[in-house]
Each structure stands twice: as C-alpha cells, then as structure tokens.
Design a protein around this motif. Structure first.
Motif, short mmCIF file in Angstrom:
data_model
loop_
_atom_site.label_atom_id
_atom_site.label_comp_id
_atom_site.label_asym_id
_atom_site.label_seq_id
_atom_site.Cartn_x
_atom_site.Cartn_y
_atom_site.Cartn_z
N ARG A 29 -21.01 10.14 62.85
CA ARG A 29 -22.51 11.47 61.37
C ARG A 29 -21.80 11.48 60.85
NH1 ARG A 29 -25.12 10.19 66.72
NH2 ARG A 29 -23.87 12.43 67.21
N ILE A 30 -20.47 12.53 61.75
CA ILE A 30 -20.02 13.73 60.36
C ILE A 30 -19.27 12.62 58.95
CG2 ILE A 30 -18.14 15.12 60.02
CD1 ILE A 30 -19.09 15.57 63.12
N VAL A 31 -18.56 11.75 59.52
CA VAL A 31 -17.66 11.44 58.02
C VAL A 31 -19.23 9.88 57.53
CG1 VAL A 31 -16.42 8.70 57.85
CG2 VAL A 31 -15.35 10.72 59.70
N ARG A 32 -19.84 9.94 58.25
CA ARG A 32 -21.22 9.46 57.58
C ARG A 32 -22.34 10.21 56.42
NH1 ARG A 32 -25.60 7.09 58.91
NH2 ARG A 32 -25.86 5.59 57.02
N ARG A 33 -21.87 11.72 56.98
CA ARG A 33 -22.68 12.70 56.08
C ARG A 33 -21.75 12.94 55.11
NH1 ARG A 33 -23.15 16.74 59.72
NH2 ARG A 33 -23.98 15.23 60.72
N TRP A 34 -20.15 12.68 55.27
CA TRP A 34 -19.12 13.85 54.51
C TRP A 34 -19.19 12.48 52.71
CZ3 TRP A 34 -13.91 11.46 53.71
CH2 TRP A 34 -13.36 12.27 53.20
N CYS A 35 -19.25 11.28 53.64
CA CYS A 35 -19.44 10.12 52.38
C CYS A 35 -20.78 9.76 51.53
CB CYS A 35 -18.47 9.06 53.40
SG CYS A 35 -16.89 9.16 54.17
N ASP A 36 -21.44 10.69 52.28
CA ASP A 36 -22.99 10.35 51.48
C ASP A 36 -23.72 9.15 52.06
OD1 ASP A 36 -22.37 12.83 49.77
OD2 ASP A 36 -22.06 12.20 48.30
N ASN A 37 -23.70 9.27 53.26
CA ASN A 37 -24.34 8.06 54.19
C ASN A 37 -24.02 6.57 53.00
OD1 ASN A 37 -25.06 9.67 56.29
ND2 ASN A 37 -26.47 10.58 55.07
N SER A 38 -22.64 6.28 52.40
CA SER A 38 -22.36 4.98 51.85
C SER A 38 -22.41 3.94 52.62
CB SER A 38 -21.28 5.54 50.88
OG SER A 38 -19.94 6.00 51.26
N PHE A 39 -22.21 4.07 53.89
CA PHE A 39 -21.45 3.12 54.78
C PHE A 39 -22.63 2.74 55.88
CE2 PHE A 39 -18.08 5.77 55.62
CZ PHE A 39 -18.80 6.11 57.16
N PRO A 40 -23.41 1.58 56.77
CA PRO A 40 -24.03 1.83 57.55
C PRO A 40 -23.46 2.59 58.72
CG PRO A 40 -23.08 0.09 57.10
CD PRO A 40 -22.63 0.61 55.88
N ILE A 41 -24.69 2.80 59.94
CA ILE A 41 -24.02 1.97 60.93
C ILE A 41 -23.21 1.89 61.87
CG2 ILE A 41 -24.57 3.48 63.56
CD1 ILE A 41 -26.45 5.01 62.16
N PHE A 42 -22.13 1.86 62.38
CA PHE A 42 -21.38 0.61 62.55
C PHE A 42 -21.94 0.50 64.33
CE2 PHE A 42 -18.74 1.91 58.88
CZ PHE A 42 -18.94 0.74 57.88
N GLU A 43 -21.91 -0.93 64.04
CA GLU A 43 -22.14 -1.28 66.17
C GLU A 43 -20.73 -2.01 67.17
OE1 GLU A 43 -25.27 -3.91 66.24
OE2 GLU A 43 -26.83 -2.69 64.38
N SER A 44 -20.29 -2.50 65.60
CA SER A 44 -18.84 -2.80 66.51
C SER A 44 -18.11 -2.89 65.41
CB SER A 44 -18.75 -4.14 67.10
OG SER A 44 -19.36 -4.87 66.20
N ASN A 45 -16.66 -3.73 65.60
CA ASN A 45 -15.15 -3.99 64.72
C ASN A 45 -15.56 -4.41 63.77
OD1 ASN A 45 -12.89 -2.75 63.60
ND2 ASN A 45 -11.79 -4.15 64.95
N VAL A 46 -16.35 -5.69 64.44
CA VAL A 46 -16.67 -7.47 63.90
C VAL A 46 -17.35 -6.64 62.64
CG1 VAL A 46 -17.37 -9.31 63.91
CG2 VAL A 46 -16.23 -8.40 65.37
N HIS A 47 -18.74 -6.01 62.99
CA HIS A 47 -19.74 -4.86 62.48
C HIS A 47 -19.12 -4.55 60.98
CE1 HIS A 47 -23.41 -2.41 61.65
NE2 HIS A 47 -23.49 -3.73 60.69
N TRP A 48 -18.09 -3.70 61.12
CA TRP A 48 -17.62 -3.16 60.20
C TRP A 48 -16.52 -4.17 58.82
CZ3 TRP A 48 -13.29 -1.71 57.65
CH2 TRP A 48 -11.94 -1.54 58.10
#
Length: 196
Positions: A149-168
């Motif tokens: 959540r912190i990293v996504r906020r820092w990146c302006d939510n430029s990537f989705p919430i990842f569910e797994s390694n395969v997903h990202w």
C-alpha cells in the motif's frame, strides 16, 4: 619420428605406412590376422594435424556460458518458463533473489519442509498463522500488504494490487510502456520484494 639406437622404427605410421617393431615373431596365424587388418585399414588416410576443440552447438564454434545455459534450459527444462530477467540497475544478489522467487526456490518454511527438513511450525509467525510460502510472504501477509500500500501510494497507484508473483510478472511483461519505464517499475517492485 622416433628411432632407437639401431634405427629400428617404433610401432607407428611412417610416411603414410604402418611401421612395426615387433619384439617377437608373429607366427603364421597372427601374421595372417595382421595382413587382414592392414588390408581393411589400407584405405584409411591418416593425416598429422594440430588438434583443436570446437564447440559444435553454436554457429561460430566458440563456447560461451550463455550458450550452455540456453542449451540446458531449452533441452532439459522444456516445460518451465525459465527466462530470467537481469536488470543492470539492481545488485547481483537482488537479481538472483528475483530468479529464485520466480522458480519458488526461496528457503521459506514450506519449501524447507518439502525438502525434508523438520520444522516445528510452517505457518507465518508474523501475522495470521497461514502457511509461509512465496504467495503468503510477499503478497498475502498483512505486513506485505501494508508495504505494498505504501509503495503503490508512493508510485501514484501506477500499478495494480498484486495477488501473486505470477500476477505481477504477467502484468509487468504485458504493460505497454517504454523499456525505461518498465525497468524502473521492475526495480521498484524487486526492491520491495527484497526488503519484504
């Protein structure tokens, strides 16, 4: 050409012909066997030349570790997606960590248990008691979710919430942006995973 003191030729080829230096007489049977063998190999053309090693698995005949790695991956591991991503902006240990994460070869509690190492508890000790696996440690654990959540906020939510390694990895490989932007995102995500 080696010769002894009496100028007798040692067993070898001399001027394209076999030369023998027998210590005992061959006898009738052995002489006929020798003549048959000599007749069979008389068509062989032996040439003296320098030996050299040639790597026959590549077009330019030179050996490289990369060629050998690709050969092993292509022929011994055909069912695995073994393509490794190596980003020059990351340290070697983080690149290696990412490769091991992709192959699920990290020494977390579940993997250690599956390898026969006795572990009293294979559940995650930091949160809910779920089995400690790649999936849980890096994506499902409450601690990991808070970090993401912190990293996504820092990146302006430029990537989705990842569910797994395969997903990202799937998201990253199909993300239609420039190579430079993809590399930056990979560095941020890999660093986050490393420090998680």
């Amino acid at each position: 050409m080696e010769q002894d003191k009496d100028c007798l030729i040692i067993d070898r080829i001399f001027n394209g012909q076999w030369a023998w230096n027998w210590s005992n007489k061959l006898g009738v049977h052995n002489s006929s066997y020798l003549n048959e063998i000599l007749l069979e190999i008389s068509q062989v053309n032996v040439q003296v030349d320098n030996d050299k090693c040639i790597w026959s698995l590549d077009d330019d005949s030179t050996f490289t570790v990369g060629d050998l790695r690709r050969l092993i991956e292509d022929h011994l591991l055909p069912s695995l997606d073994t393509t490794t991503t190596w980003v020059k902006y990351l340290s070697h240990k983080v690149n290696i960590f990412m490769g091991r994460l992709k192959l699920d070869k990290l020494p977390h509690r579940l993997n250690l248990s599956l390898r026969g190492i006795e572990i009293l508890e294979i559940s995650c000790l930091s949160c809910c008691g779920m089995v400690e696996s790649n999936q849980h440690i890096f994506f499902e654990c409450e601690v990991a979710k808070g970090i993401w959540r912190i990293v996504r906020r820092w990146c302006d939510n430029s990537f989705p919430i990842f569910e797994s390694n395969v997903h990202w990895l799937h998201w990253w490989s199909s993300w239609p942006v420039s190579r430079e932007k993809k590399d930056r995102a990979y560095v941020i995500i890999a660093t986050t995973l490393w420090f998680t």
